[in-house]
Design a protein around this motif. Sequence first.
Motif, PDB file in Angstrom:
ATOM      1  N   MET A  66       0.840  -1.187   0.000  1.00 13.24           N
ATOM      2  CA  MET A  66       0.000   0.000   0.000  1.00 13.24           C
ATOM      3  C   MET A  66       0.881   1.245   0.000  1.00 13.24           C
ATOM      4  SD  MET A  66      -2.742   1.313   2.867  1.00 13.24           S
ATOM      5  CE  MET A  66      -3.701  -0.170   2.761  1.00 13.24           C
ATOM      6  N   VAL A  67       0.478   2.252  -0.762  1.00 17.00           N
ATOM      7  CA  VAL A  67       1.210   3.517  -0.813  1.00 17.00           C
ATOM      8  C   VAL A  67       0.292   4.636  -0.343  1.00 17.00           C
ATOM      9  CG1 VAL A  67       2.431   5.166  -2.268  1.00 17.00           C
ATOM     10  CG2 VAL A  67       2.660   2.718  -2.703  1.00 17.00           C
ATOM     11  N   GLU A  68       0.795   5.465   0.563  1.00 18.24           N
ATOM     12  CA  GLU A  68       0.051   6.620   1.053  1.00 18.24           C
ATOM     13  C   GLU A  68       0.849   7.876   0.728  1.00 18.24           C
ATOM     14  OE1 GLU A  68      -2.847   6.765   2.284  1.00 18.24           O
ATOM     15  OE2 GLU A  68      -3.332   4.737   2.934  1.00 18.24           O
ATOM     16  N   GLY A  69       0.175   8.885   0.172  1.00 16.19           N
ATOM     17  CA  GLY A  69       0.843  10.136  -0.155  1.00 16.19           C
ATOM     18  C   GLY A  69       1.596  10.045  -1.468  1.00 16.19           C
ATOM     19  N   GLU A  70       2.502  10.992  -1.690  1.00 15.89           N
ATOM     20  CA  GLU A  70       3.266  11.070  -2.927  1.00 15.89           C
ATOM     21  C   GLU A  70       4.745  11.253  -2.590  1.00 15.89           C
ATOM     22  OE1 GLU A  70       1.655  14.169  -5.309  1.00 15.89           O
ATOM     23  OE2 GLU A  70      -0.311  13.217  -5.526  1.00 15.89           O
ATOM     24  N   PRO A  71       5.458  10.162  -2.391  1.00 17.85           N
ATOM     25  CA  PRO A  71       6.884  10.276  -2.051  1.00 17.85           C
ATOM     26  C   PRO A  71       7.648  11.061  -3.111  1.00 17.85           C
ATOM     27  CG  PRO A  71       6.098   8.028  -1.702  1.00 17.85           C
ATOM     28  CD  PRO A  71       5.007   8.767  -2.410  1.00 17.85           C
ATOM     29  N   LEU A 109       7.910   3.489  -8.601  1.00 16.86           N
ATOM     30  CA  LEU A 109       7.250   3.241  -7.324  1.00 16.86           C
ATOM     31  C   LEU A 109       6.626   1.848  -7.304  1.00 16.86           C
ATOM     32  CD1 LEU A 109       6.384   4.297  -4.572  1.00 16.86           C
ATOM     33  CD2 LEU A 109       4.371   5.327  -5.662  1.00 16.86           C
ATOM     34  N   GLU A 110       6.014   1.448  -8.383  1.00 18.47           N
ATOM     35  CA  GLU A 110       5.411   0.111  -8.451  1.00 18.47           C
ATOM     36  C   GLU A 110       6.465  -0.981  -8.312  1.00 18.47           C
ATOM     37  OE1 GLU A 110       3.256  -0.124 -12.076  1.00 18.47           O
ATOM     38  OE2 GLU A 110       1.660   1.268 -11.438  1.00 18.47           O
ATOM     39  N   ALA A 111       7.600  -0.787  -8.966  1.00 19.05           N
ATOM     40  CA  ALA A 111       8.676  -1.782  -8.880  1.00 19.05           C
ATOM     41  C   ALA A 111       9.216  -1.872  -7.457  1.00 19.05           C
ATOM     42  CB  ALA A 111       9.793  -1.419  -9.851  1.00 19.05           C
ATOM     43  N   ALA A 148       4.862  13.521   4.806  1.00 21.47           N
ATOM     44  CA  ALA A 148       3.655  14.145   5.361  1.00 21.47           C
ATOM     45  C   ALA A 148       2.767  13.115   6.049  1.00 21.47           C
ATOM     46  CB  ALA A 148       2.889  14.865   4.253  1.00 21.47           C
ATOM     47  N   HIS A 149       2.605  11.952   5.411  1.00 17.72           N
ATOM     48  CA  HIS A 149       1.737  10.921   5.995  1.00 17.72           C
ATOM     49  C   HIS A 149       2.318  10.356   7.291  1.00 17.72           C
ATOM     50  CE1 HIS A 149      -1.276   7.726   6.039  1.00 17.72           C
ATOM     51  NE2 HIS A 149      -0.302   6.874   6.311  1.00 17.72           N
ATOM     52  N   ASP A 162       1.125  -3.623  11.354  1.00 19.51           N
ATOM     53  CA  ASP A 162       1.517  -2.747  10.248  1.00 19.51           C
ATOM     54  C   ASP A 162       2.939  -2.231  10.438  1.00 19.51           C
ATOM     55  OD1 ASP A 162      -1.087  -3.011   9.355  1.00 19.51           O
ATOM     56  OD2 ASP A 162      -1.753  -1.155  10.306  1.00 19.51           O
ATOM     57  N   VAL A 163       3.685  -2.179   9.336  1.00 18.06           N
ATOM     58  CA  VAL A 163       4.962  -1.466   9.288  1.00 18.06           C
ATOM     59  C   VAL A 163       4.810  -0.344   8.273  1.00 18.06           C
ATOM     60  CG1 VAL A 163       7.403  -1.582   8.664  1.00 18.06           C
ATOM     61  CG2 VAL A 163       6.353  -3.443   9.957  1.00 18.06           C
ATOM     62  N   VAL A 164       5.078   0.875   8.703  1.00 15.44           N
ATOM     63  CA  VAL A 164       4.941   2.056   7.850  1.00 15.44           C
ATOM     64  C   VAL A 164       6.330   2.653   7.636  1.00 15.44           C
ATOM     65  CG1 VAL A 164       3.797   4.283   7.541  1.00 15.44           C
ATOM     66  CG2 VAL A 164       2.670   2.474   8.880  1.00 15.44           C
ATOM     67  N   ILE A 165       6.741   2.801   6.385  1.00 17.44           N
ATOM     68  CA  ILE A 165       8.070   3.321   6.045  1.00 17.44           C
ATOM     69  C   ILE A 165       7.923   4.569   5.192  1.00 17.44           C
ATOM     70  CG2 ILE A 165      10.215   2.876   4.784  1.00 17.44           C
ATOM     71  CD1 ILE A 165       9.861  -0.085   5.410  1.00 17.44           C
ATOM     72  N   SER A 166       8.573   5.646   5.619  1.00 14.92           N
ATOM     73  CA  SER A 166       8.603   6.862   4.802  1.00 14.92           C
ATOM     74  C   SER A 166       9.729   6.745   3.786  1.00 14.92           C
ATOM     75  CB  SER A 166       8.825   8.099   5.671  1.00 14.92           C
ATOM     76  OG  SER A 166       9.115   9.221   4.846  1.00 14.92           O
ATOM     77  N   LEU A 167       9.376   6.712   2.502  1.00 14.71           N
ATOM     78  CA  LEU A 167      10.388   6.631   1.455  1.00 14.71           C
ATOM     79  C   LEU A 167      11.194   7.928   1.369  1.00 14.71           C
ATOM     80  CD1 LEU A 167       8.452   4.784  -1.391  1.00 14.71           C
ATOM     81  CD2 LEU A 167      10.038   3.819   0.293  1.00 14.71           C
TER      82      LEU A 167
END
Length: 528
Positions: A1-6, A15-17, A63-64, A114-119
């Motif tokens: 899952m992707v949140e926001g626009e890194p 991003l998909e890859a 931001a997310h 959940d693990v959330v990572i900021s790219l």
Amino acid sequence: MVEGEPACVSSEKELEALCETLYNDSLKVVKAAALYIIQEEEQGERDEPPAPLELSLVLCDDAHIQELNKEWRGVDAPTDVLSFELEDAEAEAEDDDDYEEGGSPQLPINVLGDVVISLDTAARQAAERQYTMLDEARVLLVHGVLHLLGFDHEEDEEEAAEMAAAEQHILKSLGWKGQGLINLAGRGDDVHGDEGGSGGGGGGGSGDGGSRGFALHSPDSGASTSAPAAGSAAAADAAAEEAGAFIKRWRTRTEAQLLALDMDGTLLDSSSRVLPSSVAAIQAALARGITVFLATGKARPAAIRAMQAVGLAGEGMVVSQTGPGIFLQGLTAYGRGGRLIAGGTLPADVVRAAFEFSAAHDVPVCGFLGEQCVTNKLHPELEELHHRYYEPLAAVTPLAEVLAGPPLRKLLFMTSPAKVEGHLKPHWEAALAGSDAETMQAVPDMLELVPSGWDKWRAVEHLLEDLGVPASDLVAIGDGGNDLGLVSGAGVGVAMGNAVPAVRAAARLVVADNDSGGVAEAIERLLL
């Protein structure tokens, strides 16, 4: 899952890859982490966890993750990774028929959380640590999964050490780069770089600008430190007791394999000689099978000359033409068999500017090719560099010939400390801004120009990989600002009593100074 626009990702395809790669990586991490825990607890070998495990992986922008960090941890800043356990799952299931007597779940899959990572943060940290963004994201993924499995680094130093060991094991078992987030950023509650708590199940904090190394110090009575202020004796005693407890735990858990020694200000005393106590301690460490190598700003021939005087040069000793070693501030790294495994060189325009500056201001300059040195004029300071500091005697060489030959690895100016501080440092820090070179200083009367991004620790990481030894099994001793990464990154970093404040703050242990047996003290306490 992707949140926001890194912002760090240039296209949707990229991003998909990245998402697909990290999704597959997350399956590997969960399995490796579960097996690590089982094997640690059962002292046995398994090929598969006892039940399927699953987690939700979210990749997002700063931001997310800042919103999550503020909501769950009370820290209004972006961070690198957050972990959220499904804390209420077991409580809800206890009323369900899917629980057998005794409270054990009978679910086909155990969902960890959940693990959330900021790219965005991962990209910044990757640049700082000379990694790709994927390398850094994998380090963060391992860290986040371990939080979900019950590991913590904020409660006490022992738990932080256990989590660091787990990170290193998993990264190594999967063939990934890095020594783990805790070893990279520092053990304790500031691993992620902020001062927020870990409330709400979140296992992270701000990863931007976190300090490296855990501030645990034990200044010995022989160290050349200023007298403690009134009322600080109790704190010093407590620090010494804590350091002693750490050493005991570390020696119980870890079998040190490597010892890295800086030379000037560490192994060499103020007269550039090796103390007899240091020689005896090093010989004892070698006899125990520990590999001792030098991590120095000197060229390899200089290090060999210095060690020959005390019988520590040659096959199986601390330095030789066929052994490991880090020289020229990490710009030449030699691995198994004395093979060059890594290194950096200076841009030609920096070399030209340095030689022209030297001629215009009559400031001695020495260019290092690796095993030989060149200069535009043989000043008395450069003769001292040869006789006192063991460096190869610089050959006077026209600038055109220097530029036409092999690239220089570093440049060294040598003059009075006042000129270094008042003239050279301000000039070259400004002149090199935005270039591929930077200044470095080990002693007051010298200023070095080196390629950007290279230091002793980066070179040591290449050496550890070549030798197949984790950083946790490395003891490193240093004193200067050029030793900061080395002392911070080692399993146990030791600062000499004469070390600069930043190195002392990053070290696990502070010992006596280089004139008072600090090296022997460190070896005896940690390795013998």
